[in-house]
Design a protein around this motif. Structure first.
Motif, PDB file in Angstrom:
ATOM      1  N   PRO B 206       0.817  -1.225   0.000  1.00 18.85           N
ATOM      2  CA  PRO B 206       0.000   0.000   0.000  1.00 18.85           C
ATOM      3  C   PRO B 206       0.847   1.271   0.000  1.00 18.85           C
ATOM      4  O   PRO B 206       0.477   2.259  -0.639  1.00 18.85           O
ATOM      5  N   ALA B 405      -3.556  -3.654  -3.592  1.00 18.59           N
ATOM      6  CA  ALA B 405      -3.398  -3.328  -2.168  1.00 18.59           C
ATOM      7  C   ALA B 405      -4.165  -4.329  -1.306  1.00 18.59           C
ATOM      8  O   ALA B 405      -3.704  -4.740  -0.245  1.00 18.59           O
ATOM      9  N   ASP B 414      -6.237  -1.893   3.883  1.00 14.64           N
ATOM     10  CA  ASP B 414      -5.019  -1.638   3.104  1.00 14.64           C
ATOM     11  C   ASP B 414      -5.316  -0.771   1.880  1.00 14.64           C
ATOM     12  O   ASP B 414      -4.475   0.021   1.448  1.00 14.64           O
ATOM     13  N   VAL B 415      -6.507  -0.939   1.319  1.00 15.80           N
ATOM     14  CA  VAL B 415      -6.899  -0.136   0.147  1.00 15.80           C
ATOM     15  C   VAL B 415      -7.083   1.322   0.572  1.00 15.80           C
ATOM     16  O   VAL B 415      -6.596   2.242  -0.097  1.00 15.80           O
ATOM     17  N   ALA B 418      -3.702   2.777   1.128  1.00 17.41           N
ATOM     18  CA  ALA B 418      -3.008   3.105  -0.130  1.00 17.41           C
ATOM     19  C   ALA B 418      -3.538   4.421  -0.696  1.00 17.41           C
ATOM     20  O   ALA B 418      -2.753   5.281  -1.126  1.00 17.41           O
TER      21      ALA B 418
END
Lengths: 149, 495
Positions: B206, B405, B414-415, B418
């Protein structure tokens, strides 16, 4: 002292470092020694740069050429990217990747006045790439969204 | 040793590895041809795909992709006056005037042959340097390794583009980000703020996607239109292309010198391809019999930078593999790929994974030859890629970044991370802070801390006085002070 965008950015970093510094005080010596050294050096450099920025009165600061702005002075076109990112995240959160992939690509392209056929083809390709590549190819269980779990 | 060398080189001929390298070459050419999408962005997007792959397969795939980015970038530089990547910028000066004169084919022949063969020179230099450097790196213990990591970060800050102080701040910030999570020697959770998510630290993918790929997507959304704005009616004939290929062999001495310049510059951490090409171009002009022809469409002005920019990657791999010190953002992302695969580049790497080092050499050679050949045959058609509208790419890239990610840990946060780090990437671009320095600081931060505690436990503060350590500290001080001292001396001379 004039606050240039760079100075504000530096102050934000300095504030984050200050929070981390105070959090570190509770750690053992082993856990905080190296962070103290690194954060201390970084903080000194930030202070030095802020002083230099203040002395130069932002002479070197790049001023963005903005024509179309909102009342707060933010260029309108810069708001579209965060809006698209937020919409994408919301779609993934609600309906998961396998629905979001074709739907988002299609909606994005249509709202940017792309042709129907091209929009449909690219949406189908996006679904094929995500499902074929990640689910079938790599055996990944992609997020399904709160509506489908 | 020879067994490992042959096994490493033989690995690239396995059908699966060959297939993945070909896919990597295709993607690398695509990233190179698209102005504004760099090899680093490409690496960041592709890294999530290597999870679960065999190390040799994964690294050959990434290396093949990255090796040909500059090869693709030279096509748009010559035909449309738009450098596909930063290190193709010098190619514009003579490449586009050659196109305007009707010699696009010859310029492409010059550039692509020099690129492909330059990459070979870099790979051969790497292959020759690896056995030579092995005894040297074995002399490095924890204190020396610690200061090598600091040397890497400081060189990126001092020699990279932009302000040195901003580069150092970015490096410090990168190391600080690496502190988040469980402390390696004591097992104490740090800076997790009571969340389970941060106990494992800020994940690498990320961060890489946020810093390098998300800003690219935002730019595509904001600009939208075709990435290349200029059209060209360049015609290329086979005889013209063959003449271009011949030029490189006729001017072999210039080609070799510039390839060596590229390799040597690549070895020095922080001096990017953007700098190397201008050194090569300047050298070619200074030593040419016809310096006045540079900038008017002269083949030497194309051969020099193009032989240099691909050769640089062979040199750039040297400090990454032998010392674990990435010399550029791309090498830092590649180092991240090594870590994901459970391999730690550095002094022990050349002892334990020599075969992987030679797989990388082999993939560099293969990718450069195949990449140049594909471009030579298909340049006029490939160049149309540069006219793909940003609006067509943006949603697809956003989708792949997001899935990339997410895929690593199966965590939707995590997305979000990122995307959030994308804002940091944009701010750093906007205010001139070095993203490579931050990323290298992050990649080396955990390692540096481990070396610091090993050194401190074994030698107390006397680890600072070891001879090699003192030598490295002197190099760091010299590197950091040379710029300001030079500026001061120039000012004094003016007075």
């Amino acid at each position: 002292m004039r606050f240039t965008p760079t100075t504000i950015f530096l102050l934000v970093i300095a504030a984050i470092l200050a929070v981390l510094f105070f959090v570190s005080l509770e750690y053992t010596a082993e856990a905080k020694l190296f962070p103290f050294i690194i954060m201390g050096i970084t903080a000194l450099l930030i202070v030095g740069l802020i002083i230099r920025e203040a002395l130069s009165h932002g002479k070197n600061e790049d001023v963005p050429q903005v024509k179309e702005t909102t009342r707060t002075g933010i260029p309108l076109r810069y708001l579209s990217a965060p809006a698209w990112f937020a919409a994408f995240l919301m779609m993934v959160y609600l309906v998961g990747y396998l629905v979001t992939a074709p739907l988002f690509v299609f909606l994005y392209l249509k709202l940017h006045r792309e042709r129907w056929l091209l929009s449909l083809i690219l949406a189908a390709l996006a679904l094929a790439a995500i499902y074929g590549g990640f689910t079938l190819g790599l055996g990944m269980d992609l997020y399904r969204g709160i509506l489908f779990t | 040793m020879f067994e490992e060398v042959f096994s490493g080189l033989a690995a690239i001929f396995q059908p699966t590895v060959l297939l993945f390298m070909l896919m990597g070459i295709g993607l690398g050419l695509l990233f190179g041809l698209l102005p504004g999408i760099s090899g680093v962005t490409g690496l960041a997007i592709l890294i999530p795909l290597i999870y679960g792959m065999e190390p040799q397969l994964a690294l050959a795939f990434l290396m093949a992709m990255y090796a040909v980015c500059y090869t693709g970038g030279s096509v748009t530089a010559i035909l449309f006056n738009i450098p596909g990547t930063g290190p193709n910028a010098a190619t514009l000066l003579d490449g586009f005037p050659m196109t305007q004169k009707g010699h696009a084919g010859r310029a492409l022949g010059n550039a692509l042959t020099a690129s492909g063969l330059g990459g070979l020179v870099g790979a051969v230099a790497l292959a020759l340097l690896i056995p030579a450097i092995r005894p040297v790196v074995m002399a490095f213990a924890a204190p020396e390794s610690l200061f090598l990591a600091i040397l890497g970060i400081s060189f990126i800050a001092a020699l990279g583009s932009g302000s040195m102080v901003k580069g150092l701040i970015a490096g410090g910030l990168g190391i600080t980000i690496a502190f988040v999570g469980t402390q390696p020697t004591s097992g104490i959770p740090r800076y997790a703020f009571g969340t389970a998510y941060l106990l494992d630290g800020i994940p690498l993918i990320p961060l890489a996607l946020g810093l390098f790929a998300v800003p690219t997507v935002i730019r595509l959304i904001n600009t939208g239109g075709a990435m290349a704005q200029v059209s060209s009616r360049a015609s290329t004939t086979t005889s013209d292309i063959i003449q271009g290929i011949k030029d490189v062999f006729i001017k072999w001495w210039l080609f070799l010198r510039c390839s060596v310049i590229g390799t040597l510059v690549g070895i020095v951490p922080g001096v990017g391809g953007e700098t190397a090409i201008w050194i090569a171009y300047g050298h070619a002009k200074q030593t040419s019999k016809y310096p006045e022809r540079f900038g008017t469409g002269f083949e030497e002005g194309v051969i020099a930078p193009e032989s240099c920019n691909n050769a640089k990657e062979g040199g750039g791999l040297m400090p990454t593999l032998a010392f674990g010190i990435p010399g550029s953002a791309a090498m830092a992302v590649l180092l991240g790929a090594f870590l994901i695969l459970g391999i730690q580049p550095g002094p022990m790497f050349l002892q334990e994974h020599l075969d992987i080092a030679f797989t990388l050499v082999g993939s560099l050679v293969f990718a450069n030859i195949i990449g140049a050949a594909i471009c030579l045959v298909g340049a006029p058609w490939l160049s149309k890629v540069a006219f793909i509208r940003g609006h067509l790419l943006a949603p697809l890239m956003l989708l792949f970044i997001s899935v990339g990610a997410y895929a690593v840990r199966g965590n939707i946060v995590d997305v979000v991370l990122a995307f959030g780090l994308g804002a940091l990437g944009i701010a750093m671009d906007r205010y001139g802070f070095s993203k490579p320095a931050l990323f290298i600081g992050y990649v080396l931060g955990g390692l540096a801390e481990r070396y610091f505690y090993i050194s401190y436990s074994a030698y107390s503060w006397t680890f600072l006085l070891r001879p090699i350590t003192l030598g490295i500290i002197a190099i760091i001080v010299l590197g950091l002070s040379s710029g300001p001292i030079g500026n001061l001396l120039r000012r004094l001379r003016r007075r």
